[in-house]
Scaffold this motif. Structure first.
Motif, PDB file in Angstrom:
ATOM      1  N   SER A 118       0.569  -1.196   0.274  1.00 12.15           N
ATOM      2  CA  SER A 118       0.196  -0.225  -0.026  1.00 12.15           C
ATOM      3  C   SER A 118       0.871   1.059   0.283  1.00 12.15           C
ATOM      4  CB  SER A 118      -0.607  -0.060   1.679  1.00 12.15           C
ATOM      5  OG  SER A 118       0.095   0.179   2.641  1.00 12.15           O
ATOM      6  N   LEU A 119      -0.090   2.409  -0.197  1.00 10.48           N
ATOM      7  CA  LEU A 119       1.571   4.354  -0.179  1.00 10.48           C
ATOM      8  C   LEU A 119       1.450   3.849   2.003  1.00 10.48           C
ATOM      9  CD1 LEU A 119      -1.015   5.819  -2.333  1.00 10.48           C
ATOM     10  CD2 LEU A 119       1.366   5.247  -2.902  1.00 10.48           C
ATOM     11  N   ASN A 120       1.306   3.790   2.218  1.00  8.30           N
ATOM     12  CA  ASN A 120       1.215   3.917   3.580  1.00  8.30           C
ATOM     13  C   ASN A 120       2.938   2.822   3.899  1.00  8.30           C
ATOM     14  OD1 ASN A 120      -0.773   5.660   5.165  1.00  8.30           O
ATOM     15  ND2 ASN A 120      -2.096   4.170   5.393  1.00  8.30           N
ATOM     16  N   GLY A 121       2.433   1.452   3.067  1.00  5.20           N
ATOM     17  CA  GLY A 121       3.496   0.329   3.141  1.00  5.20           C
ATOM     18  C   GLY A 121       5.188   1.239   2.767  1.00  5.20           C
ATOM     19  N   ILE A 122       4.387   1.584   2.048  1.00  7.73           N
ATOM     20  CA  ILE A 122       5.930   1.982   0.898  1.00  7.73           C
ATOM     21  C   ILE A 122       6.338   3.231   1.486  1.00  7.73           C
ATOM     22  CG2 ILE A 122       6.853   4.065  -1.152  1.00  7.73           C
ATOM     23  CD1 ILE A 122       4.252   1.773  -2.718  1.00  7.73           C
ATOM     24  N   PHE A 123       5.524   4.708   2.008  1.00 11.21           N
ATOM     25  CA  PHE A 123       5.826   5.514   3.198  1.00 11.21           C
ATOM     26  C   PHE A 123       6.645   4.993   4.373  1.00 11.21           C
ATOM     27  CE2 PHE A 123       2.201   7.964   1.134  1.00 11.21           C
ATOM     28  CZ  PHE A 123       2.510   8.141   0.075  1.00 11.21           C
ATOM     29  N   LYS A 124       6.203   4.040   4.597  1.00 15.54           N
ATOM     30  CA  LYS A 124       6.980   3.626   5.960  1.00 15.54           C
ATOM     31  C   LYS A 124       8.794   2.903   5.297  1.00 15.54           C
ATOM     32  CE  LYS A 124       6.369   0.629   9.729  1.00 15.54           C
ATOM     33  NZ  LYS A 124       7.902  -0.832   9.369  1.00 15.54           N
ATOM     34  N   LEU A 125       8.861   1.989   4.480  1.00 11.38           N
ATOM     35  CA  LEU A 125       9.696   1.699   3.851  1.00 11.38           C
ATOM     36  C   LEU A 125      10.658   2.848   3.755  1.00 11.38           C
ATOM     37  CD1 LEU A 125      11.171  -0.659   2.798  1.00 11.38           C
ATOM     38  CD2 LEU A 125      10.573  -0.531   0.897  1.00 11.38           C
ATOM     39  N   ALA A 126      10.374   4.104   3.041  1.00 17.36           N
ATOM     40  CA  ALA A 126      11.078   5.003   2.800  1.00 17.36           C
ATOM     41  C   ALA A 126      11.620   5.218   4.145  1.00 17.36           C
ATOM     42  CB  ALA A 126      10.359   5.915   2.216  1.00 17.36           C
ATOM     43  N   ARG A 127      10.997   5.468   4.883  1.00 17.33           N
ATOM     44  CA  ARG A 127      11.039   7.078   6.412  1.00 17.33           C
ATOM     45  C   ARG A 127      11.714   5.525   7.034  1.00 17.33           C
ATOM     46  NH1 ARG A 127       5.776   6.581   7.182  1.00 17.33           N
ATOM     47  NH2 ARG A 127       5.773   5.360   9.146  1.00 17.33           N
ATOM     48  N   GLU A 128      12.035   4.155   6.977  1.00 18.58           N
ATOM     49  CA  GLU A 128      12.376   3.571   8.518  1.00 18.58           C
ATOM     50  C   GLU A 128      13.145   2.890   7.285  1.00 18.58           C
ATOM     51  OE1 GLU A 128      10.014   0.946  10.481  1.00 18.58           O
ATOM     52  OE2 GLU A 128       8.696   2.842  11.139  1.00 18.58           O
ATOM     53  N   TRP A 129      13.587   3.187   5.945  1.00 15.98           N
ATOM     54  CA  TRP A 129      14.743   2.156   5.321  1.00 15.98           C
ATOM     55  C   TRP A 129      16.095   2.232   6.076  1.00 15.98           C
ATOM     56  CZ3 TRP A 129      15.253  -0.718   1.469  1.00 15.98           C
ATOM     57  CH2 TRP A 129      16.623  -1.019   0.907  1.00 15.98           C
TER      58      TRP A 129
END
Length: 357
Positions: free
Chosen positions: A140-151
């Motif tokens: 989901s978009l939330n999942g992608i944002f989380k991945l980028a934020r916590e990379w």
């Protein structure tokens, strides 16, 4: 008398240095053995807990990479050209290790960086494709944002040429460990389960690895494999188009199930189940394939090869091939598959990939 004492001191000093060298080697040896033992236990535990162990682990359609050949079993054979291509594709396939576990990725692009005068410098960028659910985030978009934020917390590494045995995993001369990855790109649009991403790292152009006791330049070797991959893929596409070889709905998947050495899975894909959610620029098709090739935990991100598939380029911004996503869990998708293919027993699916149309 003083001369004798100095000689003794020199002898003792040499022996102390030899002892220190031995102790250091011994500690490294014990540490390596301990890490390998721990890895083997983790692989065994993953295999024993696998819900698909009865049908997949001894499946004749899943072979160790180095043992892959034309005849799969009595009823299933593969054209020699596709076997050769698979061997090349395997050289570009790596195991991706993160704090979330291990999965698979594929080297899609190599770019040598330029120096201040526009010439090739001493660094190269390697771009790999995989699926972002391998990092434990939702599609989901939330999942992608989380991945980028916590990379940074994922501490991503990619190990290449992990083909033969578990003991090779920590032998970095044989199996280079690539680190310092950054998240490059993700595919995501509302209403479409893309589950695809690209990651990249920089390496020194003079990095070497060892194969059969001979040192080779890593970047040169990978560039060679990638060029062979593109050329062979095009040749197979033309051969199938001209009916020189048959694809018979073949699918080939290379990965690292359960974190072990490389495996090749083969099966059939189901054309009537193929998803085509979007057309781009009137010439590119976003699509997803469904297939019965045996896969397990750790296969997520594995490159999926469909012989005869018209791949739309090799740059992440204008096209990419498919990576394995997961088994199909949707009851409606299963019901539709059973209506069309009543004998179907297992069903996996790829990420969204891009084809010419």
């Amino acid at each position: 008398m003083p001369r004798i004492n100095m000689d003794l001191i020199r002898i003792l000093w040499v022996k102390i240095e030899l002892l220190q060298t031995f102790i250091l080697w011994f500690l490294q040896y014990i540490g390596s053995k301990w890490k390998v033992r721990k890895l083997k236990k983790a692989i065994q535990r993953s295999e024993s807990e696998c819900p698909k162990k009865n049908e997949n682990h001894n499946n004749s359609h899943r072979k160790p990479f180095l043992e892959f050949k034309e005849k799969i079993d009595e009823n299933f054979s593969i054209a020699p050209e596709i076997v050769t291509f698979t061997k090349i594709m395997g050289k570009l396939t790596g195991i991706m290790v993160t704090t979330n576990g291990s999965d698979t990725c594929f080297l899609q692009k190599i770019r040598r960086l330029k120096n201040t005068v526009g010439e090739s410098g001493d660094r190269a960028v390697l771009t790999f494709t995989t699926v972002y659910h391998a990092f434990g985030v939702e599609d989901s978009l939330n999942g992608i944002f989380k991945l980028a934020r916590e990379w940074k917390k994922y501490k991503t590494e990619v190990i290449l040429f992990y083909d033969e045995k578990v003991d090779d995993f920590y032998m970095e001369k044989k199996c280079p460990h690539l680190k310092e990855f950054r998240l490059l790109d993700t595919d995501k649009e509302e209403g479409i389960q893309n589950d695809w991403c690209a990651i990249e790292c920089e390496v020194n152009c003079d990095s070497v690895y060892e194969t059969n006791g001979v040192e080779r330049n890593l970047v040169n070797a990978l560039e060679h494999y990638l060029e062979d991959y593109k050329r062979k893929q095009k040749e197979i596409y033309e051969s199938i188009k001209n009916n020189t070889i048959s694809n018979d709905n073949l699918v080939v998947i290379i990965g690292h199930p359960h974190g072990g050495p490389k495996q090749v899975s083969v099966g059939r894909h189901y054309p009537l189940l193929k998803d085509e959610p979007k057309k781009v620029r009137s010439s590119q098709l976003w699509c997803r394939y469904y297939y019965d090739a045996p896969t397990c935990i750790g296969n997520s991100g594995s490159p999926v090869f469909i012989p005869g598939q018209p791949i739309a380029g090799f740059g992440f911004w204008f096209g990419h091939q498919h990576n394995h996503k997961s088994d199909v869990t949707s009851t409606s998708r299963w019901a539709r598959a059973k209506r069309i293919y009543p004998d179907i027993k297992c069903l996996g699916m790829s990420s969204i990939g891009v084809e010419q149309c």
